[in-house]
Scaffold this active site. Structure first.
Site, PDB file in Angstrom:
ATOM      1  N   CYS A 133       0.838  -1.203   0.000  1.00 13.20           N
ATOM      2  CA  CYS A 133       0.000   0.000   0.000  1.00 13.20           C
ATOM      3  C   CYS A 133       0.873   1.255   0.000  1.00 13.20           C
ATOM      4  O   CYS A 133       1.455   1.603   1.039  1.00 13.20           O
ATOM      5  CB  CYS A 133      -0.929  -0.010   1.209  1.00 13.20           C
ATOM      6  N   CYS A 136      -0.501   4.161   2.157  1.00 12.18           N
ATOM      7  CA  CYS A 136      -0.350   3.942   3.607  1.00 12.18           C
ATOM      8  C   CYS A 136       1.114   4.167   4.019  1.00 12.18           C
ATOM      9  O   CYS A 136       1.382   4.789   5.032  1.00 12.18           O
ATOM     10  CB  CYS A 136      -0.726   2.513   3.998  1.00 12.18           C
ATOM     11  N   ASP A 137       2.054   3.633   3.241  1.00 11.16           N
ATOM     12  CA  ASP A 137       3.440   3.548   3.709  1.00 11.16           C
ATOM     13  C   ASP A 137       4.439   4.419   2.938  1.00 11.16           C
ATOM     14  O   ASP A 137       5.588   4.540   3.363  1.00 11.16           O
ATOM     15  CB  ASP A 137       3.914   2.081   3.635  1.00 11.16           C
TER      16      ASP A 137
END
Ligand code: FAD
Ligand code: NAP
Length: 309
Positions: A133, A136-137
């Protein structure tokens, strides 16, 4: 006894709930183990949802859906379903905590989840430098070099997203042509911060106590080289979430194809009466938000008709 149990709260499940309740079904519950919205909420950009002419993140696109789709009475229970079975005319929905809920009809809209590539070190360092992701990261790698694995739409789109944050993106793909749409391929080729590493595979992901420190890349002749990166994003396709269809005796609740996709007709009917499926989990799914929502509309209307009959 529910009129309709919807399993999964992505674009399919949400839309189905709206159509079923707006059409008059009273007891409709959507079982979604997380927040409603589905996998698109993890996407950094969506530009092909009709009516939304400007680029938005997946989260922004889905933000108003739950309120609109639940306005007509659908309820959300934040629960994970472990199994769906059928006893006579009644479906039994087993929740992870042990509770059994009964329903007259069921929609399976559990979607799909990112596949692992099966590389040595991938599981060991998952969440410690290995990610699926970018939204997200990606931020953890601001100003750093990262690797991206895969040649589909997800890999290329997320490589473009990461190129905005990271100093360099090494896009590693096992062939020299891409599965992604031509417009996305062009954008990638024109991006100075993305280096294409083609006809190559990742042999191993290496690291230490702190997480990933690099990857070993092999070209098609077997020549290996080390690439020092603190993170690798793996985008090698999706697996359908069909585990809840597995019965105690090992059989499946309804017919699946050889890849585990649920076989449905044009009305989203499965091989079992009263059981519908739609979105990423069904055969021949285009795996798009708009088609998932369309499947949800069809399934909602059909569930309404089935219960009323
Ligand atoms: P999902 O969105 O997968 O939703 C299924 C839901 O079911 C999930 O919320 C999950 O938590 C829940 N669930 C699963 N199992 C259970 C269980 N046992 N109990 C309870 N809940 C459960 N499509 C586009 O049209 N345009 C794009 O630009 C685009 N970009 C994408 C980028 C990325 C990074 C990804 C991953 C996908 C992208 N897609 C895009 C594809 C799109 O997101 C999917 O096709 C769509 O979300 C499928 O919807 P769905 O409702 O079938 O399933
Ligand atoms: P995908 O289209 O299946 O692509 C997976 C990629 O990973 C392929 O390039 C494949 O290589 C490679 N791959 C598979 N297994 C591998 C392994 N073990 N090691 C190395 N590489 C491996 O998956 P996706 O990109 O996640 O897309 C899934 C679906 O969602 C598609 O239908 C896609 O169109 C859709 N989607 C659409 C959008 C959009 O519309 N903008 C955005 C994202 C996703 P090969 O090419 O050699 O097989």
């Amino acid at each position: 006894m529910l009129d309709l149990a919807i399993i999964g709260g992505g674009p399919t499940g949400l839309t189905a709930g709206m159509y079923a309740t707006r059409g008059g079904l009273k007891d409709v519950v959507m079982f979604e183990k997380g927040l409603p919205g589905g996998q698109i909420t993890g996407s950094s950009e969506i530009e092909n949802y009709p009516g939304i002419a400007h680029e938005v993140t997946g989260m922004e696109l889905m933000e108003p859906w739950p309120e609109q789709c639940m306005r007509f009475g659908m309820k959300h229970r934040m629960e994970e379903v472990s199994r769906v079975s059928k006893d006579g005319d009644i479906f039994k929905i087993a929740l992870l905590g042990g509770e059994i809920v009964e329903a007259k009809s069921v929609l399976i809209s559990t979607g799909s989840t990112p596949r692992r590539a099966g590389i040595e070190g991938e599981d060991k360092f998952f969440g410690k430098g290995v990610s699926t992701c970018a939204t997200c990261d990606g931020f953890f790698y601001k100003g750093k070099e990262v690797a991206v694995l895969g040649g589909g739409d997800t890999a290329l789109e997320e490589a473009l997203y990461l190129a905005n944050i990271c100093s360099k993106v090494h896009l590693i793909h096992r062939r020299d042509t891409f599965r992604a749409s031509p417009v996305t391929v062009e954008k990638v080729k024109n991006n100075d911060k993305i280096e294409l590493v083609l006809n190559s595979s990742v042999k191993e992901i290496v690291g230490d106590m702190m997480g990933v420190t690099g990857v070993t890349i092999a070209d098609k002749d077997g020549n290996e080289r080390a690439l020092e990166v603190p993170g690798i994003f793996v985008f090698v396709g999706m697996n359908v979430n069909n585990q809840i269809l597995k019965q105690e005796d090992g059989s499946e609740l309804c017919d699946l194809d050889k890849n585990g996709n649920v076989i449905v007709d044009l009305k989203m009917k499965t091989s079992v009466k009263g059981l519908f499926a739609g979105g990423d989990i069904r055969i021949d799914a285009p795996k798009q938000v708009v088609s998932a929502a369309g499947d949800g509309a069809i399934a909602g209307i059909q569930a309404l008709e089935y219960v009323n009959d």
